[in-house]
Design a protein around this motif. Structure first.
Motif, PDB file in Angstrom:
ATOM      1  N   VAL B 262       0.850  -1.101  -0.197  1.00 11.85           N
ATOM      2  CA  VAL B 262      -0.165   0.052  -0.098  1.00 11.85           C
ATOM      3  C   VAL B 262       0.857   1.301   0.014  1.00 11.85           C
ATOM      4  CG1 VAL B 262      -1.786   1.305   1.470  1.00 11.85           C
ATOM      5  CG2 VAL B 262      -1.845  -1.349   1.180  1.00 11.85           C
ATOM      6  N   ARG B 267       4.141   3.568  -6.208  1.00  8.90           N
ATOM      7  CA  ARG B 267       2.783   3.618  -6.340  1.00  8.90           C
ATOM      8  C   ARG B 267       2.634   5.057  -6.962  1.00  8.90           C
ATOM      9  NH1 ARG B 267      -1.536   2.239  -2.565  1.00  8.90           N
ATOM     10  NH2 ARG B 267      -3.010   3.462  -4.105  1.00  8.90           N
ATOM     11  N   ARG B 314      -8.366  -8.084  -9.808  1.00  8.14           N
ATOM     12  CA  ARG B 314      -8.229  -7.343  -8.753  1.00  8.14           C
ATOM     13  C   ARG B 314      -9.134  -6.461  -8.278  1.00  8.14           C
ATOM     14  NH1 ARG B 314      -4.138 -10.084  -6.294  1.00  8.14           N
ATOM     15  NH2 ARG B 314      -2.178 -10.170  -7.562  1.00  8.14           N
ATOM     16  N   ALA B 649      -2.635   0.721  -9.858  1.00  8.38           N
ATOM     17  CA  ALA B 649      -1.777   1.554  -8.784  1.00  8.38           C
ATOM     18  C   ALA B 649      -0.501   1.644  -9.052  1.00  8.38           C
ATOM     19  CB  ALA B 649      -1.880   0.627  -7.598  1.00  8.38           C
ATOM     20  N   VAL B 666      -6.039   1.063  -3.736  1.00 10.35           N
ATOM     21  CA  VAL B 666      -5.806  -0.438  -3.492  1.00 10.35           C
ATOM     22  C   VAL B 666      -7.066  -0.865  -2.261  1.00 10.35           C
ATOM     23  CG1 VAL B 666      -3.789  -0.693  -4.491  1.00 10.35           C
ATOM     24  CG2 VAL B 666      -3.760  -0.321  -2.037  1.00 10.35           C
ATOM     25  N   HIS B 667      -6.895  -2.095  -1.911  1.00 12.41           N
ATOM     26  CA  HIS B 667      -7.820  -2.618  -0.905  1.00 12.41           C
ATOM     27  C   HIS B 667      -8.193  -1.904   0.292  1.00 12.41           C
ATOM     28  CE1 HIS B 667      -4.472  -4.189   1.053  1.00 12.41           C
ATOM     29  NE2 HIS B 667      -5.132  -4.686   1.923  1.00 12.41           N
ATOM     30  N   PHE B 779       1.539  -8.304  -7.924  1.00 11.62           N
ATOM     31  CA  PHE B 779       1.149  -6.971  -7.225  1.00 11.62           C
ATOM     32  C   PHE B 779       2.076  -6.962  -5.830  1.00 11.62           C
ATOM     33  CE2 PHE B 779      -2.853  -5.834  -4.080  1.00 11.62           C
ATOM     34  CZ  PHE B 779      -2.430  -4.579  -4.386  1.00 11.62           C
TER      35      PHE B 779
END
Ligand code: SF4
Ligand code: SF4
Ligand code: SF4
Ligand code: SF4
Ligand code: SF4
Ligand code: FES
Lengths: 143, 866
Positions: B262, B267, B314, B649, B666-667, B779
């Motif tokens: 993350v 990123r 994803r 991302a 992202v998540h 990822f």
């Protein structure tokens, strides 16, 4: 009726020869009791390092949120030490709970009481300013 | 039902429960230390002792003693209180007492227990033990001087993770947790850390970063495989500090240690526009305006079919749904598909050809007030379903299977939860495990039969199995109503008697043994993985496997099902949400003429310069170059598309080919849902803000607005409702529930399959391109602090004997050459590889493994030194 007059005079005369109790502050400083609760500060070891291990217990116990932003880091020997620590004297109520909670004797209320400032921000101590320093105001037996 | 009294209170309990469980359920507190609800009782600490009448005169451990009719339990007699206090003193005698710096402080069960038992003095003395700290191991730090020898870690690692990496050394007072004084060399799942009641095992990513009480917890879903683990993100000051699964404790290495992705330094933070071959940063408005203008231009000049969309496994269901809506409703074309075409869709299509596409009836609109992420449809009294979703199994049912056939899957790397459930299935001593894989994998240790076939011979093996089975059981009638058995038998006649063992390399006797096991099984389950799906004939492989299940399967009996591995977090959801050329949301079928072009055909068209080839591509994330075989071709072909927009991302290899790159959340930064491999609805919650980047659905919606479409998306919850409205299969679905929830009837048609070997070429070695345990697609390879530490590069896994013949030793560089290309990379000696077979994990940018492959994950290669 002269008698009460003389009595009064006697009292006055008696005090003329005793030591004055008025303290010539600020030229003269008040010496406080060892248990006096001045402002909290981070104490140091013999080698000058802080004792604090950033356990945050003081922050948890502080009733007025005066201790904030404790951040820890890992040292060479895997020890834990604080890299950030804020004591906000504008919030502190000098209760001494932090000192009581600290498992390391790392935060203590000193005997400093001259805390007034023109700038409010000066009362917010970062880790360096919160760390114990030599001070003329400090009593020798303070620690 | 059992009646008993605890401390004089009359209580009813279910047979088989332990005293501790019953006490917990009734709000009676019995102190405990080694007991953990996720584990079987260990019985090591004896803190939980209680007096039991009738029973032996000595007190019994409540955690390990089942309740009996008429039992009288006393939890707080003077005697047991005294015993507990003494035991606590013994536990504390050599405890390090470093609570101020111990990261367990505040959530430590020993702290709580000491407090609860009021032990404030230890008047005992013992020799000091060496602390033997382990600061070396990756991700796990060990402090044996804080260990209370409860044994939880040993049990979780052995019985639940299946790694057996840690155990106790020495005896009695000198007992110490260890791995032979060496740093850990294990799966690094970190499950031992979170099950430890004290701070003897510490998560290094979490160490010293916060106290347990300072964090905010957000429950969300893991994005690193199709297993769909629910976990809590612990955040402080908008940073993720650790990940935990409070309930079952189990997570895998990438779930627990993969979160630094993350915050990965690479990123993307702003949209990028390519100008003169270089990317420059741009504002959102500028980038979206450019994309909208370009799409409009292409659509006007060449028609809406000239824009092609690739969905992403994803992205959330909501993003994928909106994506296909953008194409279908906005542009008015069906030109969408998803990269599952190369893996998971093959499983769906293979199963659908045998068991049929989903049909659902008797579903009605729900009148209840709608909760977030609940399907607006509910099951009517007559609700019924049929088709392949009804043979797909739920993970929780797998332990009920009494025979598990694993074909072409290295279970744990592909989907750790399936491995955990498989271990649970093996708790049943009557459960048989048949493991078919070219390589030796983790579960070989547990297998009753190991079928080590040659790569690419799955269908021959299945034909052999079917043949042997039908020869043994000529009168067999499948439990499922099935047609076409005669045709299948006829087609199997083509397979010669010697052919199977010759071509697969599996002994006839083993095949016979397996066939016999299959015939006995009351609840057979079949697992298959990407190793089998990623072959060019993956779909036929699944057909063959579906034929076998049709023959022996008993759907309706819990556990008896097919479990195909959906590799990514939303591999299944992206298909359900309708990002498929031939299906609308919920697998509503489009006929050939109306349907769009599947992804591989689209690439073919682009390559051939077909006038119907797309002129603009819209990719919803996912690195096509690294996921699709034959990379040099994919790269050449994608360059032919005039205009590419990528939402991702990271600036992936594919994104580098794009004209516009739009950075996404992202998540942990968004809301939405995923559908896990077993059909469970996982709900994401936003744990941290995401400055600069936007969720996929928002970008699609804004792009739609700029193009004048009314996609009308305002919030993921609302998009979910709209999506679920069109998926009758999801009727009654709610967060954490698995579908289908309606009763289903399963019937099927045997489909004869061809039994050729799909591995052309004459080169001496067979390369299998597959998955590694510590990475999830590409990822996780972006996070230097995450699982990249566990596996930082791809290595060529080579049998030691082969290596010797080639003059290669561990760590030396080998050149791998196929007819498509060549790569160089270091060698790792791997005894689990059979001679002549080599393995390469596909996750890394360097070397680009798919330079070697043609149309499958298998390819023949030559290996050289240098
Ligand atoms: S003396 Fe009291 S108010 Fe001041 S910092 Fe310590 S705990 Fe907080
Ligand atoms: S309680 Fe003491 S050791 Fe803990 S953070 Fe405060 S000053 Fe540091
Ligand atoms: S990290 Fe996982 S595999 Fe390693 S010792 Fe702990 S439980 Fe076992
Ligand atoms: S390390 Fe933790 S879980 Fe393992 S035995 Fe020691 S206290 Fe128990
Ligand atoms: S990667 Fe899969 S197994 Fe690992 S934690 Fe995430 S969902 Fe669970
Ligand atoms: S909790 Fe029962 S023996 Fe440890």
């Amino acid at each position: 009726m002269i008698i009460p007059l003389l009595k009064g005079l006697a009292t006055t005369l008696r005090h003329v020869f005793t030591k004055p109790i008025t303290l010539q502050y600020p030229e003269e400083k008040r010496q406080v009791a060892p248990r006096w609760r001045g402002h909290p500060e981070l104490t140091i070891n013999e080698d000058g390092g802080r004792r604090c291990v950033a356990c945050t217990l003081c922050m948890v116990v502080c009733p007025s949120n005066a201790i904030k932003g404790i951040e820890a880091a890992e040292g060479q020997e895997h020890e834990k030490y604080p890299v950030a620590f804020t004591i906000d004297l504008t919030r502190c109520i000098f209760c001494g709970f932090c000192q009581e909670a600290c498992p390391k004797g790392a935060i203590k209320l000193n005997n400093l009481y001259e805390l007034a400032q023109y700038e409010k921000s000066l009362l917010i101590l970062d880790i360096d300013r919160a760390t114990q320093k030599k001070s003329e105001l400090r009593m020798a037996d303070w620690l | 039902m059992v009646n008993l009294t605890i401390d004089g209170r009359a209580i009813q309990a279910t047979k088989g429960q332990t005293i501790l469980e019953v006490a917990d359920a009734n709000g009676i507190f019995i102190p405990r230390l080694c007991y953990h609800p996720a584990l079987k009782p260990i019985g090591a600490c004896r803190i939980c002792v209680v007096e039991v009448k009738p029973g032996p005169p000595r007190p019994l451990p409540a955690c390990a003693t089942p309740v009996n009719e008429g039992m009288e339990v006393v939890t707080n007699s003077e005697r047991v209180l005294k015993i507990r206090e003494e035991l606590m003193k013994l536990v504390l005698i050599n405890h390090a007492l470093e609570c101020p710096i111990c990261d367990k402080g505040g959530e430590c069960e020993l702290q709580d227990l000491t407090h609860a038992l009021g032990v404030d003095q230890v008047d005992l003395e013992a020799v000091k033990l060496a602390p033997n700290h382990d600061y070396e191991s990756l991700f796990v730090e060990r402090h044996p001087d804080r260990c209370v020898t409860c044994g939880r870690c040993v049990h979780v690692c052995r019985d639940h993770v299946g790694a057996m990496a840690i155990n106790f050394m020495h005896r009695g007072y000198f007992t110490e947790l260890g791995s032979g004084q060496l740093p850990l060399d294990c799966e690094f799942c970190g499950s031992c850390i979170d099950i430890c009641p004290v701070g003897a095992l510490i998560n290094k990513l979490w160490k010293y970063r916060a106290r347990a009480w300072e964090v905010e917890k957000t429950e969300t879903v893991c994005p690193f495989c199709g297993g769909g683990c629910t976990y809590e993100l612990h955040t402080k000051n908008d940073r993720i500090l650790r990940v935990r699964n409070e309930k079952s404790i189990l997570l895998c290495s990438r779930g627990r240690f993969g979160f630094p992705v993350v915050e990965a330094p690479d990123r993307l933070k702003t949209p990028l526009i390519k100008e003169n071959g270089e990317f420059r940063e741009a504002s959102w408005d500028e980038a979206l305006d450019l994309v909208a203008a370009k799409f409009k231009e292409v659509a006007e000049n060449a028609g809406p079919n000239a824009i092609y969309g690739v969905g992403s496994a994803r992205a959330t269901n909501e993003a994928n749904y909106l994506f296909q809506k953008f194409f279908r409703q906005g542009l008015g074309s069906n030109q969408v598909d998803n990269p599952g075409r190369y893996t998971y869709i093959r499983a769906l299509r293979g199963l659908a050809s045998v068991f049929g596409v989903p049909q659902v009836s008797g579903v009605e609109a729900s009148s209840a007030a709608l909760l977030p992420y609940h399907s607006p449809l509910k099951l009517g009294a007559e609700a019924q379903g049929s088709g392949f979703p009804f043979v797909l199994g739920h993970f929780d049912d797998l332990p009920k299977a009494d025979l598990v056939l694993v074909l072409g899957a290295d279970v744990t790397p592909e989907m750790p939860p399936l491995g955990w459930k498989l271990l649970r299935a093996l708790d049943n001593e009557n459960c048989r495990l048949v493991l078919a894989n070219p390589r030796r994998t983790k579960f070989d240790r547990y297998a009753h039969v190991s079928l080590r076939y040659k790569p690419g011979t799955e269908r021959i093996l299945l034909a052999g199995l079917l043949k042997a089975f039908l020869a043994d059981n000529p009168e067999w009638t499948p439990a499922i109503s099935a047609t076409g058995l005669e045709e299948l038998k006829e087609s199997l006649k083509k397979v010669g008697p010697k052919e199977v063992s010759q071509k697969t390399g599996v002994d006839d006797a083993l095949i016979k043994e397996t066939a016999a096991l299959l015939a006995q099984a009351q609840a057979p389950a079949i697992l298959c993985g990407t190793e089998l799906l990623a072959q060019d004939k993956g779909e036929q492989n699944v057909q063959a496997l579906a034929d076998l299940f049709l023959l022996i399967g008993k759907p309706g009996i819990p556990g008896s099902a097919v479990y195909p591995v959906a590799e990514k977090n939303n591999s299944r959801g992206v298909c359900e949400a309708g990002v498929m050329a031939e299906h609308l949301p919920g697998y509503a079928h489009l006929d050939e003429a109306a349907g769009g072009t599947p992804l591989p055909e689209m690439l073919d068209k682009l390559e051939a310069g077909d006038p119907a080839a797309p002129q603009a591509l819209y990719l919803l994330g996912g690195d096509l170059l690294r996921a699709v075989p034959h990379r040099s071709r994919t790269e050449k072909v994608l360059k032919k598309a005039g205009f590419i927009v990528v939402q991702d991302a990271f600036l992936t290899d594919t994104a580098k080919l794009a004209q516009v790159v739009l950075p996404v959340t992202v998540h942990a930064e968004q809301e939405g849902t995923f559908i896990s491999s077993d059909g469970t609805l996982g709900v994401l919650a936003q744990a941290i803000p995401a400055p600069g980047v936007r969720p996929d659905w928002q970008i699609i919606n804004q792009l739609g607005e700029k193009m004048g479409y009314k996609l009308g998306a305002g919030h993921p919850q609302q998009i979910f409702r709209e999506l679920a409205q069109s998926v009758p299969l999801w009727a009654g679905l709610s967060p954490k529930a698995s579908y289908p929830l309606m009763p289903g009837t399963v019937s099927g048609t045997f489909i004869p399959f061809d039994v050729d070997l799909s591995l052309p070429g004459r080169r001496p070695y067979t390369l299998i391109v597959g998955k590694a345990l510590n990475h999830s697609g590409t990822f996780t390879t972006h996070a230097p602090d995450g699982t990249l530490k566990l596996m930082s590069e791809a290595t060529l896994q080579l049998n030691p004997e082969d290596a010797q013949n080639l003059g290669l030793s561990n760590g030396e560089t080998a050149k791998v050459i196929s007819s498509q290309g060549e790569v160089s990379l270091p060698v790792a000696l791997a005894p689990e590889m059979p001679a002549g077979v080599v393995f390469l994990a596909e996750h890394f940018a360097e070397p680009p493994v798919h330079l070697l492959t043609l149309n499958s994950n298998l390819v023949r290669v030559t290996i050289q030194k240098g």
